[in-house]
Design an enzyme around this catalytic site. Structure first.
Site, PDB file in Angstrom:
ATOM      1  N   SER A   1       0.802  -1.214   0.000  1.00 25.26           N
ATOM      2  CA  SER A   1       0.000   0.000   0.000  1.00 25.26           C
ATOM      3  C   SER A   1       0.842   1.274   0.000  1.00 25.26           C
ATOM      4  O   SER A   1       1.604   1.532  -0.924  1.00 25.26           O
ATOM      5  CB  SER A   1      -0.964  -0.040   1.197  1.00 25.26           C
TER       6      SER A   1
ATOM      7  N   SER B   1      -0.312   1.059  18.034  1.00 26.35           N
ATOM      8  CA  SER B   1      -0.360   0.701  16.625  1.00 26.35           C
ATOM      9  C   SER B   1      -0.687  -0.780  16.486  1.00 26.35           C
ATOM     10  O   SER B   1      -0.336  -1.591  17.346  1.00 26.35           O
ATOM     11  CB  SER B   1       0.988   1.001  15.963  1.00 26.35           C
ATOM     12  N   GLY B   2      -1.325  -1.136  15.400  1.00 28.05           N
ATOM     13  CA  GLY B   2      -1.587  -2.547  15.155  1.00 28.05           C
ATOM     14  C   GLY B   2      -0.497  -3.227  14.364  1.00 28.05           C
ATOM     15  O   GLY B   2      -0.529  -4.446  14.168  1.00 28.05           O
TER      16      GLY B   2
ATOM     17  N   ASP C   1      -1.227   1.309  -3.819  1.00 26.01           N
ATOM     18  CA  ASP C   1      -2.072   0.253  -4.392  1.00 26.01           C
ATOM     19  C   ASP C   1      -3.456   0.766  -4.745  1.00 26.01           C
ATOM     20  O   ASP C   1      -4.354  -0.010  -5.061  1.00 26.01           O
ATOM     21  CB  ASP C   1      -2.160  -0.952  -3.457  1.00 26.01           C
TER      22      ASP C   1
ATOM     23  N   ALA D   1     -10.053   8.949   8.042  1.00 25.17           N
ATOM     24  CA  ALA D   1      -9.479  10.253   7.716  1.00 25.17           C
ATOM     25  C   ALA D   1      -8.356  10.117   6.691  1.00 25.17           C
ATOM     26  O   ALA D   1      -8.094  11.037   5.908  1.00 25.17           O
ATOM     27  CB  ALA D   1      -8.960  10.931   8.981  1.00 25.17           C
TER      28      ALA D   1
END
Length: 554
Positions: free
Chosen positions: A73, A509-510, A290, A383
């Site tokens: 991405s 964060s993930g 992407d 967002a």
């Protein structure tokens, strides 16, 4: 009654292929919201195992086609990743994310045993067919990773279909189109051409009779969006004049570098390549690598940069759909709602809440998508510019069968039905969303300046704090409140109260060992100050490294 044919796992074939894709013992992989994502050069073993997993997922679902997209991405070019797509074009079922992580991390010696156990516990009938469609973005590591994926498919005897170099949203589209082919819910022709034809035809109908659309600049992030948008322009013709920039897909290091949706959102400035190109008020937009995120922006008469992010897109689109539903005589029959995360600007939430229901959910597309499905028409945008609009099956049927009582109702109903065709409802799609925005602007006769004036964003700041262990940070209330470490949330609230319009939240964060701090206030200086003071609290609490990679404190 004939007994079911028992098919064994082809362990010898799998072992032979697996030997070509060994896992390095020191590496650990985790399947998160974005799938697996890390440096592309270490993902070979993961892609091989994902090929097997995708095939098993297909068998588990009676031969339905599963999608695989190889992409990272908006990440830098050296990164890469992979994610699976379930039959309706949605993200992989949550329970299988854990299975993916387990298989990816099994040692070379234990892999076959882990695989056998998984097949048994997941009750996978190996006699079922398995079908997988896969694509990749333009990253240089993509070609090798595709080969590893193919080896995984070959090892278990799956049928693979190569979609080539394409966007993430097109892979999602193909999965749904393949699986609905010949059914009442047929989504479209299962080809890239079918994708272009479906959207371009709907776009043409929606802007027919409207004033000529002014030229739009599209920043393709030097990614796969470049060839895809170029193809779409051939289908659109003169209905949408587009100038493509940042199209250097073959230039090493160019992908997402100083361009793209993430650059625009985090830096809140123009990509350098657009300086001098834009006239005051002219619209421009950026895709990510992407092409599943979209960010609009313009330069005002004073030369200041103005950003039209996912919040602004949601506000524009949701209000338009509400108006169409009312004009079609469906206001009391079709419930339209918006889904946001804590990162949504407070001003956007206020604007939308005054017009329609708004829900806040934890960060992550799967949470937004699921919540949007609870509405008849669900609008969700993060967002960061990732989002789409979902029409429930019952709503689509209602739109197709509703009998309008006036010419105005008939026109609005046609517009709603064409929106169903224009919008890629499987996933956020920068190209589909761009066409949607242009449709609304054309109908409203809005310039970028008028769109931006719907509401004024509160100044905000996002800061990263690197910490030894992000897992000690636990949240509740859609990630807007910390419950752990104990005592930190009251300190954050005390700080926020010192600033006019102050709001701040902290969440882990993930995908990396950082804690993200988001803050808002009426004045830019106060939003910045609040963010860094809260970051200081996090640093003191967790022993983080506040000075690490300061360029990312954006």
């Amino acid at each position: 009654m004939a007994s079911r044919k028992v098919v064994a796992l082809p362990v010898d074939t799998i072992a032979e292929y697996a030997a070509r894709h060994p896992k390095a013992p020191h590496l650990h992989f985790s399947y998160g919201t974005a799938g697996f994502r890390t440096l592309g050069v270490v993902l070979d073993s993961v892609l091989f195992r994902v090929g097997i997993l995708a095939a098993l997922r297909s068998k588990r679902l009676d031969g339905k086609t599963i999608g695989v997209m190889i992409t990272a991405s908006h990440n830098p070019e050296e990164d890469n990743g992979v994610k699976l797509v379930d039959p309706r074009g949605e993200m992989l079922e949550a329970a299988w994310e854990n299975h993916a992580t387990t298989l990816a991390n099994a040692s070379n010696e234990e892999f076959l045993d882990v695989l056998r156990q998984f097949v048994q516990t997941a009750r996978i009938d190996l006699s079922k067919p398995s079908r997988v469609v896969y694509g990749r973005d333009t990253r240089p590591t993509g070609e090798g990773l595709v080969q590893a994926l193919r080896d995984g498919l070959a090892a278990i005897g799956a049928e693979g279909r190569d979609a080539g170099i394409t966007t993430t949203p097109i892979v999602h589209y193909l999965v749904k189109a393949i699986n609905t082919k010949g059914t009442k819910q047929e989504y479209g022709e299962d080809s890239e051409e079918g994708y272009f034809e479906k959207m371009s035809e709907a776009f043409r109908k929606l802007v027919s009779g409207r004033a000529r659309i002014p030229q739009l600049i599209v920043d393709c992030a030097n990614g796969v969006g470049a060839p895809i948008v170029k193809k779409m322009t051939e289908y659109l013709g003169e209905t949408l004049p587009i100038v493509l920039v940042n199209t250097a897909i073959d230039t090493p290091g160019a992908l997402n570098h100083n361009c793209g949706a993430d650059f625009v959102k985090t830096r809140q400035t123009l990509p350098p390549s657009l300086h001098g190109m834009m006239k005051p008020g002219q619209r421009a937009c950026s895709f990510d690598g992407d092409a599943d995120r979209l960010m609009y922006y313009f330069i005002d008469e004073r030369g200041y940069f103005a950003m039209l992010d996912g919040d602004k897109i949601a506000a524009l689109v949701a209000a338009f759909i509400v108006d169409l539903a009312r004009l079609a005589g469906l206001a009391d029959k079709v419930k339209v709602g918006v889904v946001q995360t804590a990162y949504a600007n407070g001003a956007s939430t206020k604007y939308l809440s005054e017009r329609l229901p708004v829900r806040c959910v934890p960060t992550g597309v799967k949470h937004l998508h699921h919540a949007a499905e609870q509405f008849d028409i669900g609008v969700y945008f993060e967002a960061n510019g990732h989002g789409t609009v979902l029409f429930s099956p019952s709503t689509i049927e209602r739109l197709e069968t509703h009998e309008p009582s006036t010419p105005a109702q008939s026109t609005a109903l046609k517009h709603l039905n064409n929106l169903v065709q224009l919008i890629n409802q499987t996933v956020g799609d920068a190209l589909s969303d761009m066409l949607l925005v242009e449709v609304v602007l054309a109908h409203k006769a809005y310039s970028a300046i008028e769109w931006n004036s719907l509401y004024s964003d509160l100044p905000n700041r996002l800061v990263k704090v690197y910490v030894p262990n992000r897992n000690v940070f636990k949240t509740e209330d859609a990630e807007r409140r910390l419950v752990s470490p104990a005592g930190l949330q009251p300190k954050i609230e005390e700080l926020a109260r010192r600033y006019d319009g102050g709001r701040s939240f902290v969440r882990p964060s993930g995908t990396e060992d950082v804690v993200r701090v988001y803050s808002e206030a009426v004045l830019r200086s106060q939003a910045d100050e609040l963010a860094f003071r809260v970051a200081g609290l996090v640093y003191d609490e967790a022993g983080g490294d506040l000075n690490r990679r300061p360029k990312e404190f954006l």
